[in-house]
Design a protein around this motif. Structure first.
Motif, mmCIF file in Angstrom:
data_model
loop_
_atom_site.group_PDB
_atom_site.id
_atom_site.type_symbol
_atom_site.label_atom_id
_atom_site.label_comp_id
_atom_site.label_asym_id
_atom_site.label_seq_id
_atom_site.Cartn_x
_atom_site.Cartn_y
_atom_site.Cartn_z
ATOM 1 N N GLY A 1 2.472 13.119 -9.400
ATOM 2 C CA GLY A 1 3.335 12.450 -8.820
ATOM 3 C C GLY A 1 2.693 11.131 -8.159
ATOM 4 O O GLY A 1 1.392 11.180 -7.983
ATOM 5 N N ARG A 2 3.363 10.035 -8.271
ATOM 6 C CA ARG A 2 2.714 8.865 -7.939
ATOM 7 C C ARG A 2 3.586 8.273 -6.575
ATOM 8 O O ARG A 2 4.801 8.419 -6.439
ATOM 9 C CB ARG A 2 2.895 7.810 -8.803
ATOM 10 N N LEU A 3 2.850 7.846 -5.309
ATOM 11 C CA LEU A 3 3.265 7.598 -4.115
ATOM 12 C C LEU A 3 2.958 6.056 -4.010
ATOM 13 O O LEU A 3 1.777 5.391 -4.050
ATOM 14 C CB LEU A 3 2.604 8.174 -3.189
ATOM 15 N N HIS A 4 3.866 5.322 -3.582
ATOM 16 C CA HIS A 4 3.854 3.729 -3.364
ATOM 17 C C HIS A 4 3.743 3.449 -1.912
ATOM 18 O O HIS A 4 4.465 3.923 -1.099
ATOM 19 C CB HIS A 4 4.899 3.088 -3.996
ATOM 20 N N MET A 5 2.495 2.898 -1.371
ATOM 21 C CA MET A 5 2.184 2.930 -0.042
ATOM 22 C C MET A 5 1.993 1.216 0.149
ATOM 23 O O MET A 5 1.494 0.362 -0.720
ATOM 24 C CB MET A 5 1.153 3.467 0.334
ATOM 25 N N GLN A 6 1.956 0.713 1.390
ATOM 26 C CA GLN A 6 1.755 -0.666 1.743
ATOM 27 C C GLN A 6 0.206 -0.657 1.688
ATOM 28 O O GLN A 6 -0.437 0.112 2.020
ATOM 29 C CB GLN A 6 2.399 -1.177 2.948
ATOM 30 N N LYS A 7 -0.133 -2.025 1.535
ATOM 31 C CA LYS A 7 -1.582 -2.337 1.629
ATOM 32 C C LYS A 7 -2.239 -2.078 2.927
ATOM 33 O O LYS A 7 -1.569 -2.633 3.942
ATOM 34 C CB LYS A 7 -1.850 -3.754 1.208
ATOM 35 N N GLN A 8 -3.256 -1.298 2.971
ATOM 36 C CA GLN A 8 -3.897 -0.813 4.336
ATOM 37 C C GLN A 8 -5.209 -1.795 4.372
ATOM 38 O O GLN A 8 -6.020 -2.021 3.584
ATOM 39 C CB GLN A 8 -4.216 0.457 4.291
ATOM 40 N N ASP A 9 -5.536 -2.089 5.748
ATOM 41 C CA ASP A 9 -6.796 -2.640 6.301
ATOM 42 C C ASP A 9 -7.642 -1.584 6.506
ATOM 43 O O ASP A 9 -7.525 -0.870 7.437
ATOM 44 C CB ASP A 9 -6.377 -3.599 7.294
ATOM 45 N N LEU A 10 -8.510 -1.379 5.854
ATOM 46 C CA LEU A 10 -9.594 -0.206 5.896
ATOM 47 C C LEU A 10 -10.557 -0.523 7.091
ATOM 48 O O LEU A 10 -11.157 0.534 7.800
ATOM 49 C CB LEU A 10 -10.703 -0.243 4.784
ATOM 50 N N ASP A 11 -10.668 -1.809 7.498
ATOM 51 C CA ASP A 11 -11.413 -2.045 8.882
ATOM 52 C C ASP A 11 -10.781 -1.430 10.111
ATOM 53 O O ASP A 11 -11.229 -1.104 10.884
ATOM 54 C CB ASP A 11 -11.650 -3.335 9.022
ATOM 55 N N LYS A 12 -9.378 -1.386 9.975
ATOM 56 C CA LYS A 12 -8.871 -0.887 11.096
ATOM 57 C C LYS A 12 -8.267 0.597 11.033
ATOM 58 O O LYS A 12 -7.718 1.226 11.568
ATOM 59 C CB LYS A 12 -7.316 -1.754 11.388
ATOM 60 N N LEU A 13 -8.814 1.191 9.980
ATOM 61 C CA LEU A 13 -8.512 2.544 9.671
ATOM 62 C C LEU A 13 -9.088 3.780 10.818
ATOM 63 O O LEU A 13 -10.321 3.510 10.832
ATOM 64 C CB LEU A 13 -8.862 3.023 8.252
ATOM 65 N N GLN A 14 -8.230 4.534 11.306
ATOM 66 C CA GLN A 14 -8.932 5.233 12.380
ATOM 67 C C GLN A 14 -9.710 6.509 11.520
ATOM 68 O O GLN A 14 -9.003 7.251 10.973
ATOM 69 C CB GLN A 14 -7.963 5.900 13.231
ATOM 70 N N THR A 15 -10.954 6.824 11.608
ATOM 71 C CA THR A 15 -11.654 7.844 11.265
ATOM 72 C C THR A 15 -12.083 8.765 12.155
ATOM 73 O O THR A 15 -11.950 8.371 13.496
ATOM 74 C CB THR A 15 -12.811 7.084 10.452
ATOM 75 N N ARG A 16 -12.719 9.691 11.836
ATOM 76 C CA ARG A 16 -13.220 10.926 12.691
ATOM 77 C C ARG A 16 -14.503 10.347 13.490
ATOM 78 O O ARG A 16 -15.302 9.938 12.903
ATOM 79 C CB ARG A 16 -13.596 12.201 12.062
#
Length: 284
Positions: free
Chosen positions: A243-258
């Motif tokens: 399956g293929r999912l289409h998502m909006q472009k994300q800003d990896l700098d603001k991505l919340q990580t652990r």
């Protein structure tokens, strides 16, 4: 359309357009002096002269609702002759004339046979079935003849019969095998083929093939039969569903990580970075 008689209702059921066709029925036609008789379930029969066969075949096909026909004849010019054919819209689509050079019946092979009505596995071997246009049409015709009723699933123990067609040096070899499931020491059984008959050695004589346009029209499927294509779903060579999912472009700098304690910045480093950011920029 209103009908008053039973015959008219039956004719209307045959002629009316259908999304799903009825099971293919074979019409068997034999000349006056046949040397070989052929029998098959779900078939009608008639004895006719070979000269009138071409003229009467469409009439009998429409009368008995038979989409396949087989004509057997024997004469000095063409001995042991079989004509395989199929209909489209009650008109002849394809015909192939095959001569029998060798025949081995079920009685000649003293082995166990499969139950009547077993759905066979069809195997076509030979380069001609892939490259030659006449053999490709013949393969399609033989598939319609021997495929049996359409089913959604078949259990492993039900795969008992194999029909093997081989095209070699202008001849068609038909062999019938019974599938034996032997113990292999693991979950998957060991497959062994046992010759059970009948077997034929055919030679191709004459043929009548439909034009490419008519052939494409005969294979056209209505919209109700074609499965709806699901978007963004595909399958790989092993049958795995992807399956293929289409998502909006994300800003990896603001991505919340652990958050981890070992990656936290010390107070001294934070103060130096903050002071450097607030310092005015001077051009040299």
């Amino acid at each position: 359309m209103n009908t008053t008689t039973h015959s008219a209702k039956y004719r209307l059921i045959i002629v009316i357009d259908k999304i799903l066709e009825n099971m293919a029925i074979l019409f068997l036609s034999i000349s006056h002096s046949p040397s070989l008789s052929v029998t098959k379930p779900h078939m009608g029969s008639s004895a006719s002269n070979s000269r009138l066969f071409a003229l009467r075949q469409e009439f009998f096909s429409k009368k008995s609702d038979c989409s396949l026909f087989l004509f057997g004849s024997h004469n000095k010019k063409r001995p042991n002759n079989l004509i395989f054919g199929r209909m489209f819209d009650f008109h002849v689509l394809d015909m192939f004339e095959l001569g029998i050079e060798r025949f081995v019946s079920l009685r000649d092979v003293k082995t166990d046979t499969c139950p009547e009505g077993t759905k066979p596995l069809l195997v076509f071997a030979g380069e001609l079935f892939e490259t030659d246009r006449e053999h490709q049409r013949l393969r399609s015709l033989l598939t319609d003849f021997f495929c049996g009723p359409r089913v959604s699933a078949v259990r492993l123990a039900g795969l008992e019969h194999v029909l093997h067609f081989t095209a070699l040096e202008g001849k068609i070899y038909l062999r019938s095998y019974k599938v034996l499931l032997k113990k292999s020491g693991c979950r998957t059984p060991r497959i062994q083929l046992q010759d059970m008959g009948p077997s034929f050695d055919f030679v191709m004589r004459r043929n009548h093939m439909a034009s490419d346009d008519l052939y494409r029209t005969a294979h056209r499927q209505p919209r109700g039969v074609k499965p709806k294509k699901k978007k963004n779903i595909s399958h790989d060579a092993f049958g795995t569903r992807l399956g293929r999912l289409h998502m909006q472009k994300q800003d990896l700098d603001k991505l919340q990580t652990r958050k981890m304690k070992g990656l936290r910045k010390r107070r001294g480093e934070q103060t130096a970075e903050t002071a450097a950011a607030k310092a005015p920029r001077t051009d040299e």
